[in-house]
Write a protein that holds these residues in place. Structure first.
Motif, PDB file in Angstrom:
ATOM      1  N   GLY A   1     -28.364  37.582  -6.121  1.00 12.53           N
ATOM      2  CA  GLY A   1     -28.439  36.326  -6.860  1.00 12.53           C
ATOM      3  C   GLY A   1     -29.754  36.137  -7.607  1.00 12.53           C
TER       4      GLY A   1
ATOM      5  N   PRO B   1     -27.043  29.950 -14.507  1.00 13.10           N
ATOM      6  CA  PRO B   1     -25.621  29.617 -14.386  1.00 13.10           C
ATOM      7  C   PRO B   1     -24.784  30.448 -15.354  1.00 13.10           C
ATOM      8  CG  PRO B   1     -26.942  27.621 -14.401  1.00 13.10           C
ATOM      9  CD  PRO B   1     -27.891  28.753 -14.707  1.00 13.10           C
TER      10      PRO B   1
ATOM     11  N   TYR C   1     -24.690  36.568 -12.603  1.00 14.30           N
ATOM     12  CA  TYR C   1     -24.761  36.906 -11.183  1.00 14.30           C
ATOM     13  C   TYR C   1     -25.373  38.293 -10.988  1.00 14.30           C
ATOM     14  CZ  TYR C   1     -21.012  40.320 -11.703  1.00 14.30           C
ATOM     15  OH  TYR C   1     -20.279  41.409 -12.079  1.00 14.30           O
TER      16      TYR C   1
ATOM     17  N   SER D   1     -24.836  40.925  -7.567  1.00 20.66           N
ATOM     18  CA  SER D   1     -24.207  40.982  -6.253  1.00 20.66           C
ATOM     19  C   SER D   1     -24.918  41.925  -5.289  1.00 20.66           C
ATOM     20  CB  SER D   1     -22.745  41.421  -6.401  1.00 20.66           C
ATOM     21  OG  SER D   1     -22.659  42.679  -7.057  1.00 20.66           O
TER      22      SER D   1
ATOM     23  N   CYS E   1     -20.780  36.434 -15.919  1.00 21.81           N
ATOM     24  CA  CYS E   1     -19.566  36.197 -15.127  1.00 21.81           C
ATOM     25  C   CYS E   1     -18.313  36.510 -15.953  1.00 21.81           C
ATOM     26  CB  CYS E   1     -19.512  34.744 -14.653  1.00 21.81           C
ATOM     27  SG  CYS E   1     -20.831  34.305 -13.500  1.00 21.81           S
TER      28      CYS E   1
ATOM     29  N   THR F   1     -11.401  32.754  -7.379  1.00 20.88           N
ATOM     30  CA  THR F   1     -12.703  32.433  -6.792  1.00 20.88           C
ATOM     31  C   THR F   1     -13.710  32.284  -7.924  1.00 20.88           C
ATOM     32  OG1 THR F   1     -12.177  33.771  -4.849  1.00 20.88           O
ATOM     33  CG2 THR F   1     -14.483  33.144  -5.165  1.00 20.88           C
ATOM     34  N   ASN F   2     -14.408  31.148  -7.963  1.00 21.96           N
ATOM     35  CA  ASN F   2     -15.389  30.908  -9.023  1.00 21.96           C
ATOM     36  C   ASN F   2     -16.592  31.836  -8.881  1.00 21.96           C
ATOM     37  OD1 ASN F   2     -14.153  28.745 -10.475  1.00 21.96           O
ATOM     38  ND2 ASN F   2     -14.643  27.380  -8.780  1.00 21.96           N
ATOM     39  N   CYS F   3     -17.227  32.092 -10.005  1.00 18.68           N
ATOM     40  CA  CYS F   3     -18.435  32.929 -10.034  1.00 18.68           C
ATOM     41  C   CYS F   3     -19.599  32.179  -9.388  1.00 18.68           C
ATOM     42  CB  CYS F   3     -18.769  33.286 -11.490  1.00 18.68           C
ATOM     43  SG  CYS F   3     -20.158  34.431 -11.663  1.00 18.68           S
ATOM     44  N   THR F   4     -20.408  32.903  -8.597  1.00 22.13           N
ATOM     45  CA  THR F   4     -21.639  32.353  -8.033  1.00 22.13           C
ATOM     46  C   THR F   4     -22.791  33.260  -8.432  1.00 22.13           C
ATOM     47  OG1 THR F   4     -21.444  33.621  -5.974  1.00 22.13           O
ATOM     48  CG2 THR F   4     -20.342  31.458  -6.060  1.00 22.13           C
ATOM     49  N   ARG F   5     -24.021  32.863  -8.089  1.00 19.95           N
ATOM     50  CA  ARG F   5     -25.154  33.729  -8.419  1.00 19.95           C
ATOM     51  C   ARG F   5     -25.077  35.061  -7.690  1.00 19.95           C
ATOM     52  NH1 ARG F   5     -27.662  28.557  -8.502  1.00 19.95           N
ATOM     53  NH2 ARG F   5     -28.760  28.179 -10.488  1.00 19.95           N
TER      54      ARG F   5
ATOM     55  N   THR G   1     -16.712  36.243 -10.809  1.00 22.57           N
ATOM     56  CA  THR G   1     -15.434  35.528 -10.741  1.00 22.57           C
ATOM     57  C   THR G   1     -14.342  36.487 -10.287  1.00 22.57           C
ATOM     58  OG1 THR G   1     -16.187  34.374 -12.732  1.00 22.57           O
ATOM     59  CG2 THR G   1     -13.899  34.001 -12.033  1.00 22.57           C
TER      60      THR G   1
END
Length: 313
Positions: free
Chosen positions: A62, A84, A87, A89, A100, A114-118, A122
């Motif tokens: 992240g 934002p 990401y 991983s 993303c 599933t939404n994208c996170t840092r 996605t």
């Protein structure tokens, strides 16, 4: 200077006690030189990387690298959180984060699982009544609408990874359909023969075409943003008429089918969705084009749409 000799002596003494007196001073120095590297690796929770001759700590999940560490400390690597929409991983030394993945591309039948996170990309999945035809390591890239089996019935239902398997069509149904079609054709032929005989017996009446030219003048009025008329126009079009307009204007059949599959039990909503897509593609002149298409076969509906455009709410 004295402290360095003292440290070497103490290291040598410790090594002799631990490994025996047969070890040389050079071997002691080699083992002592490995201690800082082992210490640096233990201090870096996400591992280390080499920057020239310097061993630096990796940035965590992240995060991305802002500045490399210095010779003073492997732990002064400067990292920043991913912005934002991006990401990383894995632990890394990258100057930027990955963008993303989007699940909202047109005509690919995807939705977000599933939404994208840092810390992770996605994950996309197929919409309802679709199956994946181009999978990837993080879900699916392209989905296709499931096959409709019709009267033959479903043998194996469609799922996220496989299309529907339909039952083989029964032979008697084919014969029955052929018989019905032949009977209808025979009735139509008889009706046409009877009608022609009646026309020959009755005198012909030649009618002049309608002279109200204002009704057939091209409708080309400035109506502003066509999107504002979509809710009212949907009420007078209906799904069958809107589908016919889309076909006549050359819209892809898969777009029309997707609207129908996404709203199988709501004709009003699928009509609104298809009209919205059609207006977006036609641009500012969409409503004028709509009127011209309707007037070639559906003058009554065309007049209703013209009334809406001429009398905005």
């Amino acid at each position: 200077m004295g402290s360095r000799y003292s440290l070497t002596f103490l290291t040598y003494f410790f090594y002799v006690v631990t490994f025996g007196s047969g070890s040389s001073l050079d071997e002691v120095k080699i083992q002592a030189s490995l201690l800082p590297k082992m210490k640096r690796e233990a201090q870096c929770a996400d591992g280390v990387y080499q920057h020239g001759t310097i061993t630096c700590c990796l940035c965590g999940i992240g995060q991305r690298l802002k500045e490399h560490c210095t010779a003073a400390s492997s732990q002064d690597t400067q990292c920043e959180r991913c912005e934002p929409g991006t990401y990383n991983s894995q632990a890394n030394q990258d100057k930027s984060c990955k963008r993303c993945t989007s699940c909202s591309h047109v005509n690919v039948g995807l939705e977000v699982e599933t939404n994208c996170t840092r810390g992770g990309d996605t994950k996309c999945r197929c919409k309802a009544y679709h199956y994946c035809i181009v999978p990837n390591n993080n879900g699916c890239t392209i989905c296709s609408p499931c096959t409709w089996c019709g009267l033959g019935g479903v043998k194996v239902a469609c799922n996220s990874s496989n299309d529907t398997v339909c039952n083989a069509k029964l032979e008697w149904r084919s014969y029955a359909c052929t018989g019905v079609a032949f009977a209808l054709f025979t009735l139509v032929v008889i009706a046409l023969i009877w009608r022609n005989k009646k026309l020959k017996k009755s005198p012909r009446i030649i009618q002049s075409p309608a002279t109200n030219e204002s009704e057939r003048e091209p409708f080309n009025k400035p109506v502003g943003d066509p999107m504002q008329y979509v809710p009212a126009v949907v009420e007078v079009l209906g799904w069958k008429t809107m589908k016919d307009v889309a076909h006549k204007s050359g819209m892809d059949a898969i777009v029309i089918e997707n609207c129908e599959l996404d709203h199988p039990n709501d004709a009003h909503e699928r009509t609104r969705r298809l009209l919205t897509i059609w207006v977006e593609r036609q641009g500012m002149g969409a409503m004028n084009t709509l009127v011209q298409i309707l007037r070639n076969g559906n003058e009554y509906t065309a007049q209703k749409v013209m009334h809406i455009l001429s009398n905005p709410v």
